[in-house]
Enzyme design. Structure first.
Site, PDB file in Angstrom:
ATOM      1  N   CYS A   1      -4.825   2.437  -3.633  1.00 56.80           N
ATOM      2  CA  CYS A   1      -3.593   2.980  -3.029  1.00 56.80           C
ATOM      3  C   CYS A   1      -2.428   2.008  -3.186  1.00 56.80           C
ATOM      4  O   CYS A   1      -1.603   1.851  -2.268  1.00 56.80           O
ATOM      5  CB  CYS A   1      -3.788   3.326  -1.554  1.00 56.80           C
ATOM      6  SG  CYS A   1      -5.038   4.561  -1.274  1.00 56.80           S
TER       7      CYS A   1
ATOM      8  N   HIS B   1       0.869  -1.179   0.000  1.00 58.23           N
ATOM      9  CA  HIS B   1       0.000   0.000   0.000  1.00 58.23           C
ATOM     10  C   HIS B   1       0.909   1.233   0.000  1.00 58.23           C
ATOM     11  O   HIS B   1       2.023   1.176   0.512  1.00 58.23           O
ATOM     12  CB  HIS B   1      -0.838  -0.060   1.277  1.00 58.23           C
ATOM     13  CG  HIS B   1      -1.886   0.998   1.407  1.00 58.23           C
ATOM     14  ND1 HIS B   1      -1.612   2.276   1.834  1.00 58.23           N
ATOM     15  CD2 HIS B   1      -3.220   0.967   1.193  1.00 58.23           C
ATOM     16  CE1 HIS B   1      -2.733   2.974   1.880  1.00 58.23           C
ATOM     17  NE2 HIS B   1      -3.727   2.207   1.492  1.00 58.23           N
TER      18      HIS B   1
ATOM     19  N   ASP C   1       3.048  -4.412   8.124  1.00 63.09           N
ATOM     20  CA  ASP C   1       1.863  -3.577   7.978  1.00 63.09           C
ATOM     21  C   ASP C   1       0.669  -4.506   8.178  1.00 63.09           C
ATOM     22  O   ASP C   1       0.325  -5.296   7.296  1.00 63.09           O
ATOM     23  CB  ASP C   1       1.881  -2.941   6.579  1.00 63.09           C
ATOM     24  CG  ASP C   1       0.569  -2.242   6.235  1.00 63.09           C
ATOM     25  OD1 ASP C   1      -0.399  -2.368   7.014  1.00 63.09           O
ATOM     26  OD2 ASP C   1       0.530  -1.574   5.189  1.00 63.09           O
TER      27      ASP C   1
ATOM     28  N   LYS D   1     -10.308  -0.408  10.849  1.00 62.07           N
ATOM     29  CA  LYS D   1     -10.468  -1.602  10.007  1.00 62.07           C
ATOM     30  C   LYS D   1     -10.839  -2.824  10.835  1.00 62.07           C
ATOM     31  O   LYS D   1     -11.076  -3.896  10.312  1.00 62.07           O
ATOM     32  CB  LYS D   1      -9.183  -1.866   9.227  1.00 62.07           C
ATOM     33  CG  LYS D   1      -8.884  -0.763   8.202  1.00 62.07           C
ATOM     34  CD  LYS D   1      -7.880  -1.224   7.198  1.00 62.07           C
ATOM     35  CE  LYS D   1      -7.206  -0.088   6.467  1.00 62.07           C
ATOM     36  NZ  LYS D   1      -8.058   0.562   5.467  1.00 62.07           N
TER      37      LYS D   1
ATOM     38  N   GLN E   1      -4.544  -5.014   7.180  1.00 58.22           N
ATOM     39  CA  GLN E   1      -5.541  -5.953   6.650  1.00 58.22           C
ATOM     40  C   GLN E   1      -5.466  -7.322   7.323  1.00 58.22           C
ATOM     41  O   GLN E   1      -6.186  -8.243   6.927  1.00 58.22           O
ATOM     42  CB  GLN E   1      -5.358  -6.119   5.132  1.00 58.22           C
ATOM     43  CG  GLN E   1      -5.487  -4.835   4.342  1.00 58.22           C
ATOM     44  CD  GLN E   1      -6.901  -4.238   4.380  1.00 58.22           C
ATOM     45  OE1 GLN E   1      -7.872  -4.892   4.775  1.00 58.22           O
ATOM     46  NE2 GLN E   1      -7.021  -2.985   3.965  1.00 58.22           N
TER      47      GLN E   1
HETATM   48  N1  C6P Z   1      -6.265   0.574   2.902  1.00 60.56           N
HETATM   49  C1  C6P Z   1      -8.110   0.172   1.382  1.00 60.56           C
HETATM   50  O1  C6P Z   1      -9.217   0.435   0.899  1.00 60.56           O
HETATM   51  P1  C6P Z   1      -4.944   3.888   7.267  1.00 60.56           P
HETATM   52  O2  C6P Z   1      -5.558   4.728   6.180  1.00 60.56           O
HETATM   53  O3  C6P Z   1      -3.751   4.564   7.874  1.00 60.56           O
HETATM   54  O4  C6P Z   1      -5.940   3.428   8.265  1.00 60.56           O
HETATM   55  O5  C6P Z   1      -4.441   2.545   6.572  1.00 60.56           O
HETATM   56  C2  C6P Z   1      -3.559   2.588   5.505  1.00 60.56           C
HETATM   57  C3  C6P Z   1      -3.300   1.229   4.964  1.00 60.56           C
HETATM   58  C4  C6P Z   1      -2.048   0.679   5.136  1.00 60.56           C
HETATM   59  N2  C6P Z   1      -1.771  -0.562   4.723  1.00 60.56           N
HETATM   60  C5  C6P Z   1      -2.685  -1.331   4.121  1.00 60.56           C
HETATM   61  C6  C6P Z   1      -2.327  -2.716   3.705  1.00 60.56           C
HETATM   62  C7  C6P Z   1      -3.968  -0.825   3.893  1.00 60.56           C
HETATM   63  O6  C6P Z   1      -4.872  -1.590   3.295  1.00 60.56           O
HETATM   64  C8  C6P Z   1      -4.279   0.491   4.306  1.00 60.56           C
HETATM   65  C9  C6P Z   1      -5.622   1.083   4.025  1.00 60.56           C
HETATM   66  C10 C6P Z   1      -7.619   0.967   2.566  1.00 60.56           C
HETATM   67  O7  C6P Z   1      -7.407  -0.725   0.938  1.00 60.56           O
HETATM   68  C11 C6P Z   1      -7.787   2.431   2.342  1.00 60.56           C
HETATM   69  S1  C6P Z   1      -6.713   3.078   1.108  1.00 60.56           S
END
Ligand code: C6P
Length: 404
Positions: free
Chosen positions: A363, A122, A199, A225, A202
């Site tokens: 992203c 991401h 990370d 999430k 997910q």
């Molecule tokens: N992905 C998706 O629709 P934040 O925004 O900081 O809570 O998470 C960022 C992020 C980082 N790593 C991974 C693997 C992610 O999937 C995400 C967030 C969302 O896939 C929003 S772009």
């Protein structure tokens, strides 16, 4: 066994209609819906406890502090960290990774040093490392992936040099659904004395994460999430590492003493938590983790696994549908395209049927380049989704493809 109907009743939003159709919410990788206990916790705390934490001698401040620090214990237990000193509250996965990139970079990165990420990251796990690279003259190395969406482990091993300083990799891909073999990835890195950041954005909502068992050095994730509120996240770090890292931001909370000549810093974890934290949010976040724990993360994982397999089977029946991400070990994010229908058109038409999916590059633009596409439609599952909802999705896609 999960009682889905009972669970669905805990999420008021699932009862609503969009365009006159029952909502089918399949965008859980972007954010999950919130159970009543989480939303109630926010209202109750503002109505009956609200006071700034760590600062006051008065009753409310102490109560708010107890709730906030209690939440840190809940997080520690949820991921089986050794100590609450290892749980840093942030605004989300993105801030957690930026924090580490800054602090680790300040202390350990010299020109020519190397940081390893994978081709399925991401942007949140790419851009902070690029910023660090341009600040410190470091080099970013990219671990390639197979067409199925799996890390090429041989290539990974070959990328290590004596300049490798950190491996930062996603636990579960938000596009491909791949559950990476993180234990093996960590073992290999540790053989080279290199620490690993995972990370976990997910992974945390879907599979059991035990940071001690993984022996992972750093782990980042977001509350929103995993059925908690927005604006809260966690950076887990082994104490031995966090002790060595300089603060990320300066301000209240993170100091021990300040004079105009010199500031000394607070102990862990406060050294990394400048300013008033979202203490109402952390309480609600703990409620979300308690909610997940009460159902059982293993039970959730099992249920979502069956649902993912069902969804994959049903989707594959659709003529011209191609799934992106066919790893052997895969979670409930299913990316696909159908014929030459643009992902945006398909997503927009599904929306009109009450089905919420995400479209676009998610992203992860470098991953899209690797796959040779501009985007996908992504259905991502949560613990409240049902086979009936998958059937509605499949029927919806079929209806739209017939139109085309
Ligand atoms: N992905 C998706 O629709 P934040 O925004 O900081 O809570 O998470 C960022 C992020 C980082 N790593 C991974 C693997 C992610 O999937 C995400 C967030 C969302 O896939 C929003 S772009």
């Amino acid at each position: 066994m999960i009682d889905i109907q009972k669970i669905r009743e805990d999420f008021p939003i699932l009862q609503r209609k969009v365009y006159g159709k029952p909502l089918v919410y399949l965008d859980n990788a972007a954010t999950t819906q919130k159970p009543r206990v989480v939303v109630d916790s926010i209202t109750e705390e503002y109505y009956s406890v609200n006071a700034n934490v760590h600062r006051g001698v008065h009753f409310l401040s102490q109560q708010a502090t107890e709730l906030h620090e209690g939440s840190r214990k809940t997080v520690r237990d949820f991921i089986n960290a050794q100590s609450t000193n290892e749980i840093i509250f942030t605004r989300g996965t993105t801030e957690s990774i930026n924090l580490l990139a800054f602090s680790f970079g300040e202390e350990f990165i010299k020109p020519g040093d190397e940081i390893m990420i994978s081709a399925m990251e991401h942007h949140s796990n790419i851009v902070p490392w690029q910023l660090l690279s341009s600040r410190k003259g470091a080099v970013l190395k990219i671990i390639p992936i197979s067409d199925q969406g799996e890390i090429l482990m041989d290539e990974y091993q070959k990328l290590f040099t004596d300049r490798t300083k950190l491996v930062s990799i996603t636990h579960v891909s938000n596009v491909l659904g791949t559950i990476n073999p993180v234990r093996e990835i960590i073992n290999i890195a540790h053989q080279h004395d290199v620490p690993v950041l995972l990370d976990g954005a997910q992974a945390i909502p879907h599979i059991k994460v035990d940071v001690q068992e993984l022996d992972v050095d750093f782990y980042a994730f977001s509350s929103h999430k995993v059925y908690g509120p927005t604006g809260i996240g966690v950076l887990y770090g082994k104490e031995k590492w966090l002790e060595k890292l300089p603060p990320y931001q300066g301000g209240g909370e993170m100091i021990q003493s300040v004079t105009f000549e010199k500031t000394t810093f607070n102990e862990l974890p406060f050294k990394f938590e400048a300013g008033t934290p979202d203490y109402v949010g952390t309480t609600a976040f703990a409620k979300a983790l308690d909610y997940v724990s009460a159902i059982g993360i293993e039970a959730i994982a099992q249920y979502e696994h069956e649902l993912t397999q069902y969804a994959t089977r049903q989707l594959k029946q659709i003529e011209g549908l191609r799934i992106y991400g066919e790893a052997a070990d895969k979670g409930g994010a299913i990316s696909f395209l159908v014929g030459d229908i643009h992902h945006f058109d398909l997503g927009t038409l599904l929306d009109r049927l009450g089905i919420a999916v995400r479209t676009g590059h998610h992203c992860a633009q470098p991953l899209m380049q690797r796959l040779g596409i501009t985007g996908t439609v992504r259905a991502s599952l949560g613990l409240y989704n049902t086979k009936e909802e998958i059937d509605i999705l499949v029927a919806g896609i079929q209806r739209i493809t017939n139109m085309f």
